[in-house]
Motif scaffolding. Sequence first.
Motif, PDB file in Angstrom:
ATOM      1  N   ALA A  26       3.790   7.019 -46.448  1.00  0.00           N
ATOM      2  CA  ALA A  26       4.291   7.625 -47.682  1.00  0.00           C
ATOM      3  C   ALA A  26       5.807   7.736 -47.656  1.00  0.00           C
ATOM      4  O   ALA A  26       6.483   7.468 -48.654  1.00  0.00           O
ATOM      5  N   LEU A  27       6.354   8.134 -46.497  1.00  0.00           N
ATOM      6  CA  LEU A  27       7.800   8.225 -46.371  1.00  0.00           C
ATOM      7  C   LEU A  27       8.458   6.863 -46.580  1.00  0.00           C
ATOM      8  O   LEU A  27       9.488   6.738 -47.241  1.00  0.00           O
ATOM      9  N   SER A  29       7.210   4.346 -48.253  1.00  0.00           N
ATOM     10  CA  SER A  29       7.073   3.982 -49.666  1.00  0.00           C
ATOM     11  C   SER A  29       8.111   4.696 -50.519  1.00  0.00           C
ATOM     12  O   SER A  29       8.731   4.096 -51.405  1.00  0.00           O
ATOM     13  N   ASP A  30       8.335   5.996 -50.234  1.00  0.00           N
ATOM     14  CA  ASP A  30       9.334   6.760 -50.983  1.00  0.00           C
ATOM     15  C   ASP A  30      10.729   6.179 -50.777  1.00  0.00           C
ATOM     16  O   ASP A  30      11.523   6.102 -51.714  1.00  0.00           O
ATOM     17  N   THR A  33      11.024   2.969 -52.786  1.00  0.00           N
ATOM     18  CA  THR A  33      11.163   3.282 -54.210  1.00  0.00           C
ATOM     19  C   THR A  33      12.570   3.766 -54.518  1.00  0.00           C
ATOM     20  O   THR A  33      13.181   3.342 -55.506  1.00  0.00           O
ATOM     21  N   ARG A  34      13.090   4.642 -53.682  1.00  0.00           N
ATOM     22  CA  ARG A  34      14.428   5.182 -53.907  1.00  0.00           C
ATOM     23  C   ARG A  34      15.482   4.081 -53.839  1.00  0.00           C
ATOM     24  O   ARG A  34      16.391   4.030 -54.675  1.00  0.00           O
ATOM     25  N   ASP A 152       9.447   1.938 -62.036  1.00  0.00           N
ATOM     26  CA  ASP A 152       8.061   2.404 -62.021  1.00  0.00           C
ATOM     27  C   ASP A 152       7.079   1.282 -62.343  1.00  0.00           C
ATOM     28  O   ASP A 152       5.954   1.283 -61.829  1.00  0.00           O
ATOM     29  N   ARG A 155       6.789  -0.336 -58.980  1.00  0.00           N
ATOM     30  CA  ARG A 155       6.052   0.535 -58.060  1.00  0.00           C
ATOM     31  C   ARG A 155       4.552   0.517 -58.349  1.00  0.00           C
ATOM     32  O   ARG A 155       3.723   0.383 -57.431  1.00  0.00           O
ATOM     33  N   TYR A 465      16.505  10.703 -59.482  1.00  0.00           N
ATOM     34  CA  TYR A 465      15.313  10.403 -58.682  1.00  0.00           C
ATOM     35  C   TYR A 465      14.121  11.273 -59.070  1.00  0.00           C
ATOM     36  O   TYR A 465      12.971  10.827 -58.983  1.00  0.00           O
ATOM     37  N   THR A 466      14.379  12.487 -59.550  1.00  0.00           N
ATOM     38  CA  THR A 466      13.287  13.286 -60.101  1.00  0.00           C
ATOM     39  C   THR A 466      12.730  12.610 -61.354  1.00  0.00           C
ATOM     40  O   THR A 466      11.514  12.616 -61.594  1.00  0.00           O
ATOM     41  N   GLU A 469      10.291   9.917 -60.380  1.00  0.00           N
ATOM     42  CA  GLU A 469       8.985  10.460 -60.024  1.00  0.00           C
ATOM     43  C   GLU A 469       8.241  10.964 -61.254  1.00  0.00           C
ATOM     44  O   GLU A 469       7.033  10.767 -61.387  1.00  0.00           O
ATOM     45  N   TYR A 472       6.764   8.017 -63.316  1.00  0.00           N
ATOM     46  CA  TYR A 472       5.672   7.410 -62.538  1.00  0.00           C
ATOM     47  C   TYR A 472       4.407   8.247 -62.688  1.00  0.00           C
ATOM     48  O   TYR A 472       3.323   7.723 -63.006  1.00  0.00           O
TER      49      TYR A 472
END
Length: 483
Positions: A26-27, A29-30, A33-34, A152, A155, A465-466, A469, A472
């Motif tokens: 997950a880290l 992937s984050d 994405t970032r 997104d 992603r 970045y918020t 998310e 998405y």
Amino acid sequence: MKYRVRPNSIIACIAALSASTAWAAALQSDAITRETAHDIFKQLIEINTTDSIGSTTVAAQAMAQRLLDAGFPKADVVVIGPNDRKGNMVARYRGRPNSKLRPMLIIGHLDVVEARREDWSTDPFKFVEQDGYYYGRGTQDMKESDAIAVTDFIRLRKEGYVPDRDIILALTADEEGGKSNGVNWLLQNHRALIDAEFALNPDSGGISMDHGKPLAVEFEATEKLYADYQVLATNPGGHSSLPKPDNAIYHVADALGVLERAPFPFELNAVTREYFGQMAKIESPQNAADLRAILASPPDAAAIARLSTDARYNSTMRTTCVATLLGGGHAPNALPQRAEANVNCRIFPGHSQEEIRLQLIQLFNDPKLSVRYRSDAGELADHGSDRKAMVPPPLRPDVMDSLRQVAAKRWPGAPVIPNMETGSSDSIYTMYAGIPSYGISGIAVDRDDIRAHGRDERLKVDSYYTGVEFYYEFLKALTTGHR
């Protein structure tokens, strides 16, 4: 002593290892994405898409290539437009096969308003990170939302996500002015590419902040109507050593002074009444009292005057007209033969461009002046359109439920409030085409830091970045409820 490893311990170790692996994945992937979101945002900001010398085609092609590189089929990603500078990108994210649901559409404009290097502390067409902000023309309006949509899409595609309907993304030209509005052009010439049951437009809405504290999650339920007018005075002129009271520059200047001091009347509609009522629950004591007072019958004049000093509230309670361009004269030692100003109006729903033109003529009360409507293409006419802003569409439960669900997670305690966009957007074209449109954005901006169209336009890094998310999660919530 011999130690035995119990089966339960083995299972616990395996579970812990799996959880650790999932957390690490997950880290990763984050982080990916970032990085993708950053690079796309930077790429868009550094492509000049102004009407004067820029090209939306270059930006459209760059975003198309991003999607193609992510595995989108060539048949589902097109760049098309009326000429080589005004290209639009349309991409289709395929939903569940044989779905009976019609597509949904996301629209976002690629063009930006003009920006001069000498006016800015940074280069407006360089993506600069400084003091926790991203600087550049389009960071608030609206390349941040374009970048979020493309990020997104990529992603979701990499995850193998299959929505319950097709999602169409249209990144378009000339929302900020020019002769080739992309949404209108696509509807007129290639409607099948973007035809949809409803549309989302992240060019409006968003999270209203007060010194970093979220006040409200706003969505656009209606918007004003845009109009430009030429205010012109002409004169035979003469030698500047023989000045006369009849001066073209004075005529225009006097008219603009009258405009400055004569605001249009206070108005309410169903959307703004709800907006003011909701804001009264979260505003400062004085503002809250004034908001309740303007909702009374009759509205309190003193409260209207106090709230009118706040640009946002002022623009939400009336038609606004303001001088934006000014020119006149032909020589420093000659009386001016010509002077003109551009007056830009944002018209409250229910009034037409022609109605406001006639009101300006009455307000100026000067037979030496002409007031003509200026079209988006810059063409002048003695009569404005009789078109009025559209009636707000009914609120869709699927859109509103998804918005409330995700907003409560991201900004707990901030109410979801309908508003009237004080400007105007491309939603006017989709609405007139019969596609209900909703202004929804995940971008948070402090109320005292709105810099769209201004110098040193910027966006907080964390806000961007918020927003990635938010959209998405919002798109997934919106397209998983009908399986």
